[in-house]
Design a protein around this motif. Structure first.
Motif, short mmCIF file in Angstrom:
data_model
loop_
_atom_site.label_atom_id
_atom_site.label_comp_id
_atom_site.label_asym_id
_atom_site.label_seq_id
_atom_site.Cartn_x
_atom_site.Cartn_y
_atom_site.Cartn_z
N ASN A 1 1.03 -1.09 -0.05
CA ASN A 1 0.05 -0.15 -0.09
C ASN A 1 0.94 1.38 -0.06
OD1 ASN A 1 0.93 0.25 2.80
ND2 ASN A 1 -0.94 -1.01 3.35
N ARG A 2 0.33 2.28 -0.17
CA ARG A 2 0.88 3.86 0.04
C ARG A 2 1.94 3.75 1.20
NH1 ARG A 2 0.06 7.93 -3.71
NH2 ARG A 2 -1.42 7.58 -5.06
N SER A 3 1.52 3.79 2.11
CA SER A 3 2.51 3.77 3.46
C SER A 3 3.81 2.86 3.25
CB SER A 3 1.86 3.53 4.67
OG SER A 3 1.35 2.31 5.11
N LEU A 4 3.83 1.71 2.90
CA LEU A 4 4.79 0.83 2.70
C LEU A 4 5.72 1.22 1.82
CD1 LEU A 4 5.75 -2.24 3.52
CD2 LEU A 4 5.05 -2.99 1.28
N LEU A 5 5.26 2.15 0.79
CA LEU A 5 6.07 2.60 -0.39
C LEU A 5 6.68 3.82 0.03
CD1 LEU A 5 3.50 1.71 -3.36
CD2 LEU A 5 5.84 0.56 -2.70
N THR A 6 6.77 4.30 1.15
CA THR A 6 7.45 5.53 1.76
C THR A 6 8.90 5.03 1.72
OG1 THR A 6 5.65 5.89 3.11
CG2 THR A 6 7.49 7.44 3.53
N GLY A 7 9.76 6.03 1.29
CA GLY A 7 11.09 5.83 1.22
C GLY A 7 11.74 4.71 0.19
#
Lengths: 160, 307
Positions: free
Chosen positions: B250-256
């Protein structure tokens, strides 16, 4: 009890010695001998051995098996030695060794393999990946089959 | 190796040079994916889908039509002689007489290799049980090559059911042909790759890491290949729920993550990639599915006409 007292010497034929104790029936089965071929055969089980403690012996009278036929024994009894007997004397003595390629005789351990679908004609074929510990790779599904799985096949085949 | 008449059973039947040849022809085919090109007129392709399929079957069919050829198709065995008990061997013998090439999907492992032994016509494996799916790997790798200009030397992660997944196995082997910098095999312990796969990676001298930890690894990756975690593989449903949750993209996992991270998926997806990811620059899985057409056109052209 001496071995000679249990079963007499054979005049011509093949003696398979140094079979790990308890495996003689599996050896006979892997050679494809069912008992109805009329071959005279003696099975000696759990006899004393200086090398193995206890061992089994199979004596086949009147038939000299070729090493190609015999090497298949190495799949379940890697310590086995072969004596070809002519006129009561050991004419040739050899150790069995696992062949590099095996066709037929054993089944792939994967029930979903094409070689295990009864009505299809795909014969089980294996490449030997490792001789010790024994690892066979199926030519069709590439799944491994181990010595334990091969031994189990022969036991279940005999309904023991 | 020559392509004409060649069987396609495993991605490991090919070298990286062979695959590059397919990719170069595929990029030539891109011009014809909607208009067609008359290269295989009067040629017939048999599509034998003993197991149902949508993407693979329709994309082979589309590729053959775009090349001017024709298809014989069945999907599922209900209305065929197989339902009457005909063997696979006999079905192949018959189709071998009708078609110029045979595409087969079957739930039995080794079915395509067996078909190739029987048929004189070239046989293409479109999935055999949990074993191989080589043409899926070809289009997966083509997607990477098209976007990045190279496949070798990348950090590639493969996520999901690596034990029973045929697409993941073929992708792992296919990517390995190009020598990745590191291959991360990310899965719950119960779904790790089989020893057979591990041994082949060893033989190929691949630098690979097996891990359960997606969150830390994802920041390293150039490519993340996501596959479905299949519910039926778990004896314990609570365990399935836990694993599924920890592997959802999801989007939060894709941070960084790296700016040019590519997320691939052979599809169908269930909930392993959240729809919110579809709009991000990382999502390549729909393009990947479209790439099936030029890649399968290229393969059919090479196999039926030669290099």
């Amino acid at each position: 009890m001496g071995e000679g007292l249990l079963v007499r010497k054979i005049r011509f034929g093949t003696v398979i010695d140094h079979i790990p104790a308890g495996n003689a029936l599996n050896v006979v089965r892997i050679l494809g001998i069912n008992g109805d071929e009329g071959i005279r055969l003696a099975i000696i089980m759990n006899t004393e051995s200086s090398k193995l403690g206890r061992k089994d012996i199979v004596k086949i009278e009147g038939r000299e098996l070729t090493m190609d036929e015999l090497n298949i024994i190495a799949l379940i009894a890697p310590t086995a030695t072969i004596n070809i007997i002519r006129d009561y004397e050991v004419y040739r003595k050899e150790k069995v060794s696992v062949p590099d390629y095996i066709e037929g005789i054993i089944r792939c351990s994967n029930p979903s393999c094409i070689s295990n679908q009864g009505r299809e004609t795909a014969k089980p074929k294996f490449r030997v990946v490792s001789k010790e510990p024994l690892t066979l790779e199926c030519i069709y599904c590439e799944r491994y089959t181990s010595r334990e799985e091969i031994v189990k096949q022969f036991i279940s085949h005999m309904g023991v | 190796m020559m392509f004409k008449g060649r069987d396609v059973i495993s991605i490991l039947d090919f070298t990286s040079e062979d695959l590059m040849k397919i990719f170069r022809v595929a990029s030539e085919m891109e011009a014809y994916v909607k208009t067609g090109v008359d290269l295989l007129r009067d040629r017939i392709l048999a599509l034998l889908f003993f197991e149902p399929s949508t993407r693979t079957m329709f994309s082979f069919q589309t590729a053959m039509y775009r090349l001017g050829g024709k298809c014989l198709v069945f999907s599922g065995v209900e209305r065929t002689s197989i339902a009457k008990g005909e063997t696979l061997g006999d079905t192949i013998r018959m189709m071998d007489g009708y078609a110029n090439a045979i595409v087969i999907r079957h739930k039995i492992e080794g079915a395509a290799k067996y078909a190739a032994e029987i048929a004189e016509a070239p046989v293409i494996n479109a999935g055999d049980g949990s074993h191989h799916h080589p043409t899926q790997a070809m289009l997966d790798l083509y997607t990477i090559w098209k976007a990045r200009g190279r496949i070798g030397g990348l950090k590639i992660g493969v996520l999901g059911d690596l034990k029973y997944g045929r697409a993941s196995t073929s992708f792992i082997f296919g990517a390995s042909l190009f020598k990745p910098e590191t291959l991360y095999l990310i899965s719950p312990p119960e779904l790790q790759v089989k020893p057979e796969v591990r041994d082949k990676l060893g033989e190929m001298n691949i630098n690979y890491v097996e891990t359960t930890d997606l969150t830390n690894v994802i920041k390293e990756l150039d490519v993340l290949y996501v596959t479905r975690i299949q519910k039926e593989r778990f004896p314990d449903l609570a365990e399935y729920e836990r694993v599924k949750g920890s592997y959802q993209i999801n989007r939060s996992l894709l941070t960084g993550v790296k700016d040019d991270l590519m997320i691939l998926h052979p599809l169908p997806r269930v909930d392993e990639i959240s729809p919110e990811v579809d709009e991000t620059r990382y999502a390549y899985y729909f393009e990947e599915a479209r790439n099936a057409i030029p890649v399968r056109m290229a393969l059919l052209k090479l196999i039926l006409l030669g290099d």
